[in-house]
Design an enzyme around this catalytic site. Structure first.
Site, PDB file in Angstrom:
ATOM      1  N   TYR A   1      26.746  44.041  54.020  1.00 49.69           N
ATOM      2  CA  TYR A   1      26.829  44.518  52.629  1.00 49.69           C
ATOM      3  C   TYR A   1      25.616  45.345  52.236  1.00 49.69           C
ATOM      4  CZ  TYR A   1      31.227  42.246  51.885  1.00 49.69           C
ATOM      5  OH  TYR A   1      32.565  41.938  51.982  1.00 49.69           O
TER       6      TYR A   1
ATOM      7  N   ARG B   1      26.491  48.755  53.326  1.00 52.50           N
ATOM      8  CA  ARG B   1      27.507  49.375  52.462  1.00 52.50           C
ATOM      9  C   ARG B   1      26.914  49.717  51.106  1.00 52.50           C
ATOM     10  NH1 ARG B   1      32.546  45.716  52.658  1.00 52.50           N
ATOM     11  NH2 ARG B   1      33.403  47.373  51.328  1.00 52.50           N
TER      12      ARG B   1
ATOM     13  N   HIS C   1      38.756  44.387  43.399  1.00 51.33           N
ATOM     14  CA  HIS C   1      38.001  43.579  44.369  1.00 51.33           C
ATOM     15  C   HIS C   1      36.512  43.508  44.047  1.00 51.33           C
ATOM     16  CE1 HIS C   1      41.506  44.631  47.269  1.00 51.33           C
ATOM     17  NE2 HIS C   1      41.836  43.690  46.414  1.00 51.33           N
TER      18      HIS C   1
ATOM     19  N   CYS D   1      25.383  33.969  42.212  1.00 48.32           N
ATOM     20  CA  CYS D   1      24.990  32.811  43.020  1.00 48.32           C
ATOM     21  C   CYS D   1      26.207  32.312  43.792  1.00 48.32           C
ATOM     22  CB  CYS D   1      24.441  31.699  42.133  1.00 48.32           C
ATOM     23  SG  CYS D   1      23.885  30.276  43.100  1.00 48.32           S
TER      24      CYS D   1
ATOM     25  N   CYS E   1      19.057  32.653  44.515  1.00 51.69           N
ATOM     26  CA  CYS E   1      19.404  32.583  43.085  1.00 51.69           C
ATOM     27  C   CYS E   1      18.169  32.182  42.284  1.00 51.69           C
ATOM     28  CB  CYS E   1      20.514  31.565  42.850  1.00 51.69           C
ATOM     29  SG  CYS E   1      20.849  31.344  41.090  1.00 51.69           S
TER      30      CYS E   1
ATOM     31  N   CYS F   1      19.294  28.618  39.885  1.00 57.71           N
ATOM     32  CA  CYS F   1      19.387  27.257  40.419  1.00 57.71           C
ATOM     33  C   CYS F   1      18.374  27.054  41.546  1.00 57.71           C
ATOM     34  CB  CYS F   1      20.805  26.973  40.913  1.00 57.71           C
ATOM     35  SG  CYS F   1      21.228  27.864  42.410  1.00 57.71           S
TER      36      CYS F   1
HETATM   37  C1  LIG Z   1      45.075  41.389  55.266  1.00 61.78           C
HETATM   38  C2  LIG Z   1      46.162  40.930  54.328  1.00 61.78           C
HETATM   39  C3  LIG Z   1      47.445  40.638  55.008  1.00 61.78           C
HETATM   40  N1  LIG Z   1      45.674  39.736  53.603  1.00 61.78           N
HETATM   41  C4  LIG Z   1      45.806  39.674  52.282  1.00 61.78           C
HETATM   42  O1  LIG Z   1      46.325  40.554  51.613  1.00 61.78           O
HETATM   43  C5  LIG Z   1      45.200  38.450  51.652  1.00 61.78           C
HETATM   44  C6  LIG Z   1      46.140  37.229  51.726  1.00 61.78           C
HETATM   45  C7  LIG Z   1      47.370  37.421  50.981  1.00 61.78           C
HETATM   46  C8  LIG Z   1      47.530  37.227  49.666  1.00 61.78           C
HETATM   47  N2  LIG Z   1      48.825  37.513  49.330  1.00 61.78           N
HETATM   48  C9  LIG Z   1      49.502  37.896  50.428  1.00 61.78           C
HETATM   49  C10 LIG Z   1      50.818  38.301  50.594  1.00 61.78           C
HETATM   50  C11 LIG Z   1      51.231  38.638  51.854  1.00 61.78           C
HETATM   51  C12 LIG Z   1      50.304  38.580  52.927  1.00 61.78           C
HETATM   52  C13 LIG Z   1      48.983  38.186  52.745  1.00 61.78           C
HETATM   53  C14 LIG Z   1      48.592  37.860  51.494  1.00 61.78           C
HETATM   54  N3  LIG Z   1      44.823  38.740  50.267  1.00 61.78           N
HETATM   55  C15 LIG Z   1      43.784  38.049  49.762  1.00 61.78           C
HETATM   56  O2  LIG Z   1      43.159  37.212  50.362  1.00 61.78           O
HETATM   57  C16 LIG Z   1      43.421  38.380  48.323  1.00 61.78           C
HETATM   58  C17 LIG Z   1      42.025  39.077  48.272  1.00 61.78           C
HETATM   59  C18 LIG Z   1      42.110  40.414  48.943  1.00 61.78           C
HETATM   60  C19 LIG Z   1      40.805  41.197  48.662  1.00 61.78           C
HETATM   61  C20 LIG Z   1      39.899  41.199  49.849  1.00 61.78           C
HETATM   62  N4  LIG Z   1      38.734  42.052  49.583  1.00 61.78           N
HETATM   63  C21 LIG Z   1      38.656  43.345  49.865  1.00 61.78           C
HETATM   64  N5  LIG Z   1      37.574  44.097  49.508  1.00 61.78           N
HETATM   65  C22 LIG Z   1      36.420  43.476  48.877  1.00 61.78           C
HETATM   66  C23 LIG Z   1      35.440  43.072  49.911  1.00 61.78           C
HETATM   67  C24 LIG Z   1      34.878  44.245  50.675  1.00 61.78           C
HETATM   68  O3  LIG Z   1      35.236  45.391  50.374  1.00 61.78           O
HETATM   69  O4  LIG Z   1      34.053  43.985  51.556  1.00 61.78           O
HETATM   70  S1  LIG Z   1      39.990  44.089  50.668  1.00 61.78           S
HETATM   71  C25 LIG Z   1      39.353  45.568  51.331  1.00 61.78           C
HETATM   72  O5  LIG Z   1      40.211  45.887  52.404  1.00 61.78           O
HETATM   73  C26 LIG Z   1      41.201  46.764  51.957  1.00 61.78           C
HETATM   74  C27 LIG Z   1      41.173  47.973  52.843  1.00 61.78           C
HETATM   75  O6  LIG Z   1      42.367  48.633  52.614  1.00 61.78           O
HETATM   76  P1  LIG Z   1      42.347  50.205  52.190  1.00 61.78           P
HETATM   77  O7  LIG Z   1      41.460  50.417  51.037  1.00 61.78           O
HETATM   78  O8  LIG Z   1      43.758  50.600  52.116  1.00 61.78           O
HETATM   79  O9  LIG Z   1      41.593  50.896  53.437  1.00 61.78           O
HETATM   80  P2  LIG Z   1      42.165  51.131  54.903  1.00 61.78           P
HETATM   81  O10 LIG Z   1      40.993  51.505  55.740  1.00 61.78           O
HETATM   82  O11 LIG Z   1      43.035  50.019  55.296  1.00 61.78           O
HETATM   83  O12 LIG Z   1      43.135  52.415  54.751  1.00 61.78           O
HETATM   84  C28 LIG Z   1      42.580  53.638  54.352  1.00 61.78           C
HETATM   85  C29 LIG Z   1      43.774  54.560  54.119  1.00 61.78           C
HETATM   86  O13 LIG Z   1      43.248  55.810  53.670  1.00 61.78           O
HETATM   87  C30 LIG Z   1      43.774  56.846  54.483  1.00 61.78           C
HETATM   88  N6  LIG Z   1      42.741  57.901  54.496  1.00 61.78           N
HETATM   89  C31 LIG Z   1      41.630  57.979  55.269  1.00 61.78           C
HETATM   90  N7  LIG Z   1      40.907  59.084  54.935  1.00 61.78           N
HETATM   91  C32 LIG Z   1      41.580  59.692  53.896  1.00 61.78           C
HETATM   92  C33 LIG Z   1      41.348  60.862  53.103  1.00 61.78           C
HETATM   93  N8  LIG Z   1      40.278  61.645  53.283  1.00 61.78           N
HETATM   94  N9  LIG Z   1      42.246  61.169  52.141  1.00 61.78           N
HETATM   95  C34 LIG Z   1      43.358  60.404  51.930  1.00 61.78           C
HETATM   96  N10 LIG Z   1      43.638  59.270  52.655  1.00 61.78           N
HETATM   97  C35 LIG Z   1      42.756  58.931  53.611  1.00 61.78           C
HETATM   98  C36 LIG Z   1      44.088  56.226  55.827  1.00 61.78           C
HETATM   99  O14 LIG Z   1      45.108  56.957  56.475  1.00 61.78           O
HETATM  100  C37 LIG Z   1      44.583  54.835  55.392  1.00 61.78           C
HETATM  101  O15 LIG Z   1      45.949  54.849  55.058  1.00 61.78           O
HETATM  102  C38 LIG Z   1      40.873  47.171  50.532  1.00 61.78           C
HETATM  103  O16 LIG Z   1      41.662  46.414  49.671  1.00 61.78           O
HETATM  104  C39 LIG Z   1      39.404  46.763  50.416  1.00 61.78           C
HETATM  105  O17 LIG Z   1      39.036  46.463  49.105  1.00 61.78           O
HETATM  106  N11 LIG Z   1      43.276  37.152  47.590  1.00 61.78           N
HETATM  107  C40 LIG Z   1      44.384  36.488  47.192  1.00 61.78           C
HETATM  108  O18 LIG Z   1      45.509  36.937  47.360  1.00 61.78           O
HETATM  109  O19 LIG Z   1      44.090  35.272  46.631  1.00 61.78           O
HETATM  110  C41 LIG Z   1      45.189  34.395  46.409  1.00 61.78           C
HETATM  111  C42 LIG Z   1      45.664  33.950  47.714  1.00 61.78           C
HETATM  112  C43 LIG Z   1      44.745  33.659  48.719  1.00 61.78           C
HETATM  113  C44 LIG Z   1      45.233  33.254  49.942  1.00 61.78           C
HETATM  114  C45 LIG Z   1      46.604  33.173  50.194  1.00 61.78           C
HETATM  115  C46 LIG Z   1      47.500  33.474  49.142  1.00 61.78           C
HETATM  116  C47 LIG Z   1      47.029  33.886  47.895  1.00 61.78           C
END
Ligand SMILES: CC(C)NC(=O)[C@H](Cc1c[nH]c2ccccc12)NC(=O)[C@H](CCCC/N=C(/NCCC(=O)O)S[C@H]1O[C@H](COP(=O)(O)OP(=O)(O)OC[C@H]2O[C@@H](n3cnc4c(N)ncnc43)[C@H](O)[C@@H]2O)[C@@H](O)[C@H]1O)NC(=O)OCc1ccccc1
Length: 277
Positions: free
Chosen positions: A68, A71, A131, A139, A182, A185
């Protein structure tokens, strides 16, 4: 009408009463911020998605803080691109509830482009940070409510990003680094104020977004630079489609993108200004 027909999109934008944008890492790609799936989503032999979990932080907070800290450094030394500015401009022209942006990005570039929420239109928002933010630290102890906005780079001296960056050689980085603690605490570690996988998103925010989509039909959803793999963010465009709204996808690679009314393939920083003018 070809799916990349700009004039029909412009007409839909003009006639839309309620517009939703869902943004991902691709929006900030041409600002130099690596995407999650770019470069195979790997950071130093670690899967970036695995580092964004409470488990990873419990296991090796030093490693996660290095991830982080890099980033934060990248985001603090990057500038918004034309797509961030075009979205901010549309937010000014179409104040809430006409246009709402949901961003998955935590890099602060939308804000830096002036895409901010106007207190006067509270509780209606122009932009929701699904997010969290890299600049919000809190903390890690669940019972300690301490948090602050923090753009110091590095946040503590031992997290200084080596000039050759963290992707450089292993040696330049050790894991027992002095981590941010923190001040309230005195026992807890500070953690980045982002939502990690397996963690709930802010329930007030989720309620606002649900109300926005359910109150009146959303006519147009613009999906920008997201692989649509992370939930709940990935579910909103389908909700709009189910309400009879239209969906436009902007992505550098639209080859695998399914049921959209428009597919605009290319760099968001180039296409979004053209689409929103
Ligand atoms: C992997 C996935 C299957 N898992 C999930 O979704 C999970 C579990 C889940 C919940 N509900 C579901 C339903 C079904 C399946 C799974 C789940 N979700 C969670 O855990 C969420 C929390 C999710 C948030 C996680 N935190 C992030 N970020 C912060 C941290 C950090 O950033 O470090 S996610 C992080 O990854 C994700 C990355 O995705 P993208 O942004 O799309 O990036 P990516 O690289 O994938 O794609 C880039 C795209 O851009 C394109 N591109 C590239 N260059 C360009 C360009 N130049 N121009 C245009 N387009 C371009 C590429 O072609 C590509 O298409 C973003 O969301 C980003 O924020 N919490 C939750 O739902 O809580 C309750 C719960 C919990 C457990 C179980 C049930 C319910």
């Amino acid at each position: 009408m070809s799916k990349s027909d700009l004039s029909s999109f412009h007409e839909a934008l003009l006639n839309a009463k309620r517009i939703l944008a869902v943004c991902g890492a691709g929006l900030s790609a041409s600002s130099g911020i690596p995407t999650f799936r770019g470069a195979g989503g790997m950071w130093r032999k670690h899967n970036a998605l695995e580092l964004a979990t409470p488990e990873a932080f419990r296991k090796d907070p030093g490693l996660v803080w290095q991830f982080y800290s890099l980033r934060r450094h990248k985001a603090l030394t990057s500038s918004p691109n034309a797509a961030h500015y075009a979205l901010a401009e549309l937010a000014r022209k179409r104040p809430p509830p006409e246009f709402l942006t949901l961003t998955q990005n935590v890099d602060g570039l939308s804000e830096a482009a002036g895409h901010v929420n106007c207190p006067l239109s509270d509780p209606l928002k122009s932009i929701e940070y699904l997010h969290g933010s890299l600049y919000h630290v809190r903390c890690a102890r669940v019972w300690c409510r301490y948090s602050r906005f923090d753009i110091s780079d590095p946040i503590v001296p031992s997290l200084l990003v080596p000039s050759e960056g963290l992707d450089g050689d292993e040696a330049s980085w050790t894991s027992d680094v002095e981590l941010p603690r923190c001040p309230q605490c005195k026992t807890g570690l500070l953690r980045p104020g982002v939502v990690w996988f397996g963690e709930e998103l802010d329930s007030q925010m989720l309620k606002r977004i649900q109300q926005y989509i359910e109150r009146d039909p959303v006519d147009l959803c613009i999906v920008i630079g997201t692989s649509g793999t992370v939930y709940p963010a990935a579910g909103y465009a389908n909700l709009v489609k189910a309400q009879g709204g239209k969906v436009a996808i902007v992505d550098i690679d639209c080859s695998v993108r399914g049921n959209a009314d428009w597919l605009f393939e290319g760099d968001a920083a180039k296409l979004i200004p053209e689409m929103l003018e």
